[in-house]
Scaffold this motif. Sequence first.
Motif, PDB file in Angstrom:
ATOM      1  N   PHE A  16       0.880  -1.001   0.211  1.00  0.00           N
ATOM      2  CA  PHE A  16       0.005   0.018   0.007  1.00  0.00           C
ATOM      3  C   PHE A  16       0.786   1.157  -0.005  1.00  0.00           C
ATOM      4  CE2 PHE A  16      -1.942   3.313   2.405  1.00  0.00           C
ATOM      5  CZ  PHE A  16      -3.341   3.789   1.537  1.00  0.00           C
ATOM      6  N   SER A  17       1.831   1.388   0.803  1.00  0.00           N
ATOM      7  CA  SER A  17       2.899   2.280   0.976  1.00  0.00           C
ATOM      8  C   SER A  17       3.583   2.672  -0.354  1.00  0.00           C
ATOM      9  CB  SER A  17       3.814   2.257   2.031  1.00  0.00           C
ATOM     10  OG  SER A  17       3.072   1.986   3.332  1.00  0.00           O
ATOM     11  N   LEU A  18       4.052   1.544  -0.862  1.00  0.00           N
ATOM     12  CA  LEU A  18       4.792   1.490  -2.234  1.00  0.00           C
ATOM     13  C   LEU A  18       3.831   2.325  -3.304  1.00  0.00           C
ATOM     14  CD1 LEU A  18       7.088   1.014  -3.740  1.00  0.00           C
ATOM     15  CD2 LEU A  18       6.332  -1.220  -4.200  1.00  0.00           C
ATOM     16  N   VAL A  19       2.440   1.757  -3.359  1.00  0.00           N
ATOM     17  CA  VAL A  19       1.872   2.246  -4.695  1.00  0.00           C
ATOM     18  C   VAL A  19       1.412   3.769  -4.126  1.00  0.00           C
ATOM     19  CG1 VAL A  19      -0.699   2.077  -5.401  1.00  0.00           C
ATOM     20  CG2 VAL A  19       0.824   0.133  -5.211  1.00  0.00           C
ATOM     21  N   ILE A  20       1.177   4.127  -2.991  1.00  0.00           N
ATOM     22  CA  ILE A  20       0.783   5.571  -2.808  1.00  0.00           C
ATOM     23  C   ILE A  20       1.788   6.403  -3.128  1.00  0.00           C
ATOM     24  CG2 ILE A  20       0.046   7.057  -0.963  1.00  0.00           C
ATOM     25  CD1 ILE A  20      -2.253   5.185  -2.034  1.00  0.00           C
ATOM     26  N   PHE A  21       3.147   6.031  -2.486  1.00  0.00           N
ATOM     27  CA  PHE A  21       4.345   6.788  -2.696  1.00  0.00           C
ATOM     28  C   PHE A  21       4.670   6.782  -4.314  1.00  0.00           C
ATOM     29  CE2 PHE A  21       5.714   5.867   1.701  1.00  0.00           C
ATOM     30  CZ  PHE A  21       5.739   7.299   2.185  1.00  0.00           C
ATOM     31  N   LEU A  22       4.518   5.774  -4.987  1.00  0.00           N
ATOM     32  CA  LEU A  22       4.661   5.806  -6.522  1.00  0.00           C
ATOM     33  C   LEU A  22       3.771   7.024  -7.115  1.00  0.00           C
ATOM     34  CD1 LEU A  22       5.516   2.059  -7.704  1.00  0.00           C
ATOM     35  CD2 LEU A  22       6.976   4.152  -7.584  1.00  0.00           C
ATOM     36  N   VAL A  23       2.332   6.966  -6.714  1.00  0.00           N
ATOM     37  CA  VAL A  23       1.535   7.970  -7.307  1.00  0.00           C
ATOM     38  C   VAL A  23       1.874   9.277  -6.923  1.00  0.00           C
ATOM     39  CG1 VAL A  23      -0.877   8.682  -6.806  1.00  0.00           C
ATOM     40  CG2 VAL A  23      -0.500   6.301  -7.219  1.00  0.00           C
ATOM     41  N   MET A  24       2.461   9.610  -5.335  1.00  0.00           N
ATOM     42  CA  MET A  24       2.715  10.585  -5.107  1.00  0.00           C
ATOM     43  C   MET A  24       4.114  11.314  -5.867  1.00  0.00           C
ATOM     44  SD  MET A  24       1.877  13.112  -3.330  1.00  0.00           S
ATOM     45  CE  MET A  24       2.666  14.635  -2.835  1.00  0.00           C
ATOM     46  N   ALA A  25       4.917  10.301  -6.269  1.00  0.00           N
ATOM     47  CA  ALA A  25       6.183  10.608  -6.940  1.00  0.00           C
ATOM     48  C   ALA A  25       5.734  11.245  -8.286  1.00  0.00           C
ATOM     49  CB  ALA A  25       7.041   9.792  -7.028  1.00  0.00           C
ATOM     50  N   LEU A  26       4.883  10.562  -9.053  1.00  0.00           N
ATOM     51  CA  LEU A  26       4.197  11.090 -10.182  1.00  0.00           C
ATOM     52  C   LEU A  26       3.548  12.363 -10.245  1.00  0.00           C
ATOM     53  CD1 LEU A  26       2.950   7.563 -11.656  1.00  0.00           C
ATOM     54  CD2 LEU A  26       4.936   8.690 -12.411  1.00  0.00           C
ATOM     55  N   MET A  27       2.820  12.513  -9.255  1.00  0.00           N
ATOM     56  CA  MET A  27       2.040  13.945  -9.013  1.00  0.00           C
ATOM     57  C   MET A  27       3.111  14.799  -8.823  1.00  0.00           C
ATOM     58  SD  MET A  27      -1.100  12.639  -6.647  1.00  0.00           S
ATOM     59  CE  MET A  27      -1.520  14.393  -6.363  1.00  0.00           C
ATOM     60  N   THR A  44       6.253  15.102  -9.866  1.00  0.00           N
ATOM     61  CA  THR A  44       6.879  14.995 -11.372  1.00  0.00           C
ATOM     62  C   THR A  44       6.089  15.826 -12.241  1.00  0.00           C
ATOM     63  OG1 THR A  44       8.181  12.873 -10.637  1.00  0.00           O
ATOM     64  CG2 THR A  44       8.049  13.852 -12.884  1.00  0.00           C
ATOM     65  N   TYR A  45       4.924  15.670 -12.330  1.00  0.00           N
ATOM     66  CA  TYR A  45       4.335  16.131 -13.435  1.00  0.00           C
ATOM     67  C   TYR A  45       3.220  17.218 -13.114  1.00  0.00           C
ATOM     68  CZ  TYR A  45       6.222  12.227 -15.825  1.00  0.00           C
ATOM     69  OH  TYR A  45       7.207  11.439 -16.452  1.00  0.00           O
ATOM     70  N   THR A  46       3.242  17.486 -12.040  1.00  0.00           N
ATOM     71  CA  THR A  46       2.312  18.603 -11.535  1.00  0.00           C
ATOM     72  C   THR A  46       3.145  19.761 -10.752  1.00  0.00           C
ATOM     73  OG1 THR A  46       1.639  17.720  -9.368  1.00  0.00           O
ATOM     74  CG2 THR A  46       0.185  17.241 -11.282  1.00  0.00           C
ATOM     75  N   ASN A  47       2.336  20.676 -10.318  1.00  0.00           N
ATOM     76  CA  ASN A  47       2.960  21.831  -9.499  1.00  0.00           C
ATOM     77  C   ASN A  47       3.105  21.507  -8.062  1.00  0.00           C
ATOM     78  OD1 ASN A  47       3.500  23.329 -12.045  1.00  0.00           O
ATOM     79  ND2 ASN A  47       1.689  24.227 -11.730  1.00  0.00           N
ATOM     80  N   ILE A  48       2.819  20.422  -7.582  1.00  0.00           N
ATOM     81  CA  ILE A  48       2.989  20.190  -6.269  1.00  0.00           C
ATOM     82  C   ILE A  48       4.159  20.296  -5.492  1.00  0.00           C
ATOM     83  CG2 ILE A  48       2.664  18.338  -4.304  1.00  0.00           C
ATOM     84  CD1 ILE A  48       0.137  17.209  -6.054  1.00  0.00           C
ATOM     85  N   SER A  49       4.516  20.978  -4.691  1.00  0.00           N
ATOM     86  CA  SER A  49       5.536  21.225  -3.949  1.00  0.00           C
ATOM     87  C   SER A  49       6.240  19.972  -3.275  1.00  0.00           C
ATOM     88  CB  SER A  49       5.470  22.467  -2.890  1.00  0.00           C
ATOM     89  OG  SER A  49       6.869  22.519  -2.242  1.00  0.00           O
ATOM     90  N   GLU A  50       7.507  19.786  -3.136  1.00  0.00           N
ATOM     91  CA  GLU A  50       8.066  18.776  -2.398  1.00  0.00           C
ATOM     92  C   GLU A  50       8.150  19.077  -0.984  1.00  0.00           C
ATOM     93  OE1 GLU A  50      12.111  17.813  -3.743  1.00  0.00           O
ATOM     94  OE2 GLU A  50      11.222  17.655  -5.732  1.00  0.00           O
ATOM     95  N   SER A  51       7.946  19.920  -0.477  1.00  0.00           N
ATOM     96  CA  SER A  51       7.518  20.408   0.820  1.00  0.00           C
ATOM     97  C   SER A  51       6.583  19.684   1.651  1.00  0.00           C
ATOM     98  CB  SER A  51       7.549  22.238   1.205  1.00  0.00           C
ATOM     99  OG  SER A  51       6.198  22.632   0.495  1.00  0.00           O
ATOM    100  N   LEU A  62       6.369  16.503   1.366  1.00  0.00           N
ATOM    101  CA  LEU A  62       6.712  15.104   1.748  1.00  0.00           C
ATOM    102  C   LEU A  62       6.672  14.681   3.118  1.00  0.00           C
ATOM    103  CD1 LEU A  62       9.279  14.520  -0.900  1.00  0.00           C
ATOM    104  CD2 LEU A  62       7.044  13.618  -0.965  1.00  0.00           C
ATOM    105  N   PRO A  63       7.303  15.631   3.972  1.00  0.00           N
ATOM    106  CA  PRO A  63       7.226  15.176   5.505  1.00  0.00           C
ATOM    107  C   PRO A  63       5.808  14.808   6.092  1.00  0.00           C
ATOM    108  CG  PRO A  63       8.612  16.853   5.371  1.00  0.00           C
ATOM    109  CD  PRO A  63       8.080  16.744   3.895  1.00  0.00           C
ATOM    110  N   ILE A  64       5.010  15.609   5.936  1.00  0.00           N
ATOM    111  CA  ILE A  64       3.654  15.430   6.280  1.00  0.00           C
ATOM    112  C   ILE A  64       2.955  14.244   5.666  1.00  0.00           C
ATOM    113  CG2 ILE A  64       1.229  16.256   6.277  1.00  0.00           C
ATOM    114  CD1 ILE A  64       2.604  19.067   6.510  1.00  0.00           C
TER     115      ILE A  64
END
Length: 131
Positions: A28-39, A41-48, A50-52
């Motif tokens: 579950f964690s792996l899938v969600i982290f992969l989706v978040m990594a794609l988001m 990479t391809y959107t304007n979501i800030s990396e800030s 990530l900790p939350i």
Amino acid sequence: MKSNKAAETGWTNQIWVYFKGIIAAYLFSLVIFLVMALMITYTNISESILPIFTSVILILSITISGIYTGTKLKRKGWLNGALTGLVYILLLFMMSWIFVDGFSIDRWTLYRTIIAVISGGIGGMIGVNMK
């Protein structure tokens, strides 16, 4: 009176339930982290965020694992879930220690461990009470 083979089978089944719950949580964690990594990479979501985000995913995945073990074992959900959360976080720390340069045990490690045990315990209680 139960034979030793029956007792071993019970422990074996319980260990498999823990194992499956932890594997499900990591998947579950792996899938969600992969989706978040794609988001990211391809959107304007800030990396800030990530900790939350990692904390939320940690809590959700351990809770899911606790729910699974509580549902399967049908007793002592708080204990079985808490153990699942503890094993999950200890495995995560071991992998971090092996693969991450500069990994150290500090107060945040302790906080994450406490959060993992509590999340697992809550998930286990939910799992035992599900019908």
